[in-house]
Scaffold this motif. Structure first.
Motif, PDB file in Angstrom:
ATOM      1  N   VAL A  25       0.820  -1.210   0.000  1.00 28.01           N
ATOM      2  CA  VAL A  25       0.000   0.000   0.000  1.00 28.01           C
ATOM      3  C   VAL A  25       0.852   1.256   0.000  1.00 28.01           C
ATOM      4  CG1 VAL A  25      -1.665   1.327   1.370  1.00 28.01           C
ATOM      5  CG2 VAL A  25      -1.962  -1.128   1.064  1.00 28.01           C
ATOM      6  N   PHE A  26       1.947   1.241   0.741  1.00 23.88           N
ATOM      7  CA  PHE A  26       2.785   2.429   0.905  1.00 23.88           C
ATOM      8  C   PHE A  26       4.240   2.044   0.732  1.00 23.88           C
ATOM      9  CE2 PHE A  26       2.747   6.669   3.231  1.00 23.88           C
ATOM     10  CZ  PHE A  26       4.058   6.977   2.908  1.00 23.88           C
ATOM     11  N   ALA A  52      10.360   5.966   4.791  1.00 25.88           N
ATOM     12  CA  ALA A  52       9.541   6.377   5.934  1.00 25.88           C
ATOM     13  C   ALA A  52       8.809   5.190   6.517  1.00 25.88           C
ATOM     14  CB  ALA A  52       8.549   7.446   5.505  1.00 25.88           C
ATOM     15  N   LYS A  53       8.345   5.348   7.730  1.00 23.75           N
ATOM     16  CA  LYS A  53       7.619   4.286   8.424  1.00 23.75           C
ATOM     17  C   LYS A  53       6.148   4.269   8.022  1.00 23.75           C
ATOM     18  CE  LYS A  53      10.706   4.203  12.326  1.00 23.75           C
ATOM     19  NZ  LYS A  53      10.830   4.274  13.767  1.00 23.75           N
ATOM     20  N   LYS A  54       5.915   4.235   6.726  1.00 19.77           N
ATOM     21  CA  LYS A  54       4.552   4.144   6.187  1.00 19.77           C
ATOM     22  C   LYS A  54       3.681   5.298   6.685  1.00 19.77           C
ATOM     23  CE  LYS A  54       5.849   0.212   4.528  1.00 19.77           C
ATOM     24  NZ  LYS A  54       7.062   0.429   3.794  1.00 19.77           N
ATOM     25  N   CYS A  55       4.257   6.502   6.682  1.00 19.72           N
ATOM     26  CA  CYS A  55       3.571   7.669   7.204  1.00 19.72           C
ATOM     27  C   CYS A  55       4.068   8.913   6.485  1.00 19.72           C
ATOM     28  CB  CYS A  55       3.874   7.780   8.701  1.00 19.72           C
ATOM     29  SG  CYS A  55       3.255   9.254   9.494  1.00 19.72           S
ATOM     30  N   PHE A  56       3.150   9.834   6.179  1.00 15.51           N
ATOM     31  CA  PHE A  56       3.560  11.135   5.665  1.00 15.51           C
ATOM     32  C   PHE A  56       2.585  12.188   6.157  1.00 15.51           C
ATOM     33  CE2 PHE A  56       0.556   9.850   2.388  1.00 15.51           C
ATOM     34  CZ  PHE A  56      -0.093  11.032   2.043  1.00 15.51           C
ATOM     35  N   SER A  57       3.075  13.412   6.236  1.00 13.36           N
ATOM     36  CA  SER A  57       2.241  14.551   6.638  1.00 13.36           C
ATOM     37  C   SER A  57       2.339  15.626   5.576  1.00 13.36           C
ATOM     38  CB  SER A  57       2.726  15.137   7.968  1.00 13.36           C
ATOM     39  OG  SER A  57       2.541  14.231   9.016  1.00 13.36           O
ATOM     40  N   TYR A  58       1.293  16.416   5.478  1.00  9.06           N
ATOM     41  CA  TYR A  58       1.315  17.562   4.580  1.00  9.06           C
ATOM     42  C   TYR A  58       0.533  18.693   5.215  1.00  9.06           C
ATOM     43  CZ  TYR A  58      -3.414  16.258   3.111  1.00  9.06           C
ATOM     44  OH  TYR A  58      -4.755  15.965   3.088  1.00  9.06           O
ATOM     45  N   GLU A  59       0.796  19.914   4.737  1.00 10.35           N
ATOM     46  CA  GLU A  59       0.177  21.101   5.300  1.00 10.35           C
ATOM     47  C   GLU A  59      -0.375  21.970   4.175  1.00 10.35           C
ATOM     48  OE1 GLU A  59       1.317  24.599   8.508  1.00 10.35           O
ATOM     49  OE2 GLU A  59       2.903  23.419   7.594  1.00 10.35           O
ATOM     50  N   VAL A  60      -1.588  22.463   4.357  1.00  7.28           N
ATOM     51  CA  VAL A  60      -2.209  23.392   3.416  1.00  7.28           C
ATOM     52  C   VAL A  60      -2.314  24.736   4.126  1.00  7.28           C
ATOM     53  CG1 VAL A  60      -4.287  23.935   2.089  1.00  7.28           C
ATOM     54  CG2 VAL A  60      -3.536  21.553   2.307  1.00  7.28           C
TER      55      VAL A  60
END
Length: 132
Positions: A25-26, A52-60
Motif C-alpha cells: 500500500v505504501f 519512511a515508516k509508512k507515514c507522511f504529513s502535509y500542510e495546506v
C-alpha cells in the motif's frame, strides 16, 4: 469570535484493506522532486521515494476552498488477527485544522472519511490489477 481564538478542529478517519500488506500500500519514499508544474499552483506533479515508516504529513496554508491552516498525517498500519497473523492493513488519515468558514467540523470529517475510503478502494484495485 476571531478565527485565531476558535479551537482547532481535529479528526481521524480509517479504512481497512483486507489482504494487502503495508509495503504494498505504501512503498518506501526517499526522494521528492518536481517533475511538472509550478510550485504552489494546482497540477504540480512530484516524484517521491522514501524509507519512511509508512507515514507522511502535509500542510495546506492557502487554497481556494477556505482552508487557512490544515495539517494532515496519513499512516498505513498492519492489521493482525487474534493469532498475530497479518490479515491486511489500515489507512489512518488524521487532521488538525483551523475552522473553515462556511463548513462545520462534521463536513470536513465526512470529506476525509469519503476520501480515505475512496483511496483504499483505488489501492485495492491497483494491487489486484498489478497481480493479474
Amino acid at each position: 469570535m476571531a478565527e485565531e481564538t476558535q479551537p482547532k478542529w481535529e479528526g481521524k478517519a480509517t479504512a481497512e484493506l483486507k489482504g494487502p500488506t503495508p509495503d504494498q500500500v505504501f512503498p518506501a519514499v526517499d526522494t521528492c522532486c518536481r517533475i511538472k508544474g509550478v510550485q504552489g499552483q494546482p497540477g504540480l506533479i512530484r516524484y517521491c521515494t522514501s524509507t519512511a515508516k509508512k507515514c507522511f504529513s502535509y500542510e495546506v496554508l492557502d487554497n481556494n476552498m477556505g482552508f487557512k491552516n490544515y495539517v494532515a498525517t496519513v499512516r498505513v498500519m498492519p492489521m493482525n488477527d487474534e493469532d498475530g497473523k497479518m490479515r491486511g492493513c489500515m489507512i489512518e488519515w488524521s487532521f488538525v485544522s483551523n475552522p473553515v468558514e462556511g463548513w462545520g467540523l462534521q463536513d470536513l470529517s465526512s470529506l476525509i472519511d469519503i476520501s480515505v475510503q475512496s483511496m483504499a478502494k483505488k489501492i485495492e484495485n491497483a494491487i489486484q490489477e498489478a497481480s493479474v
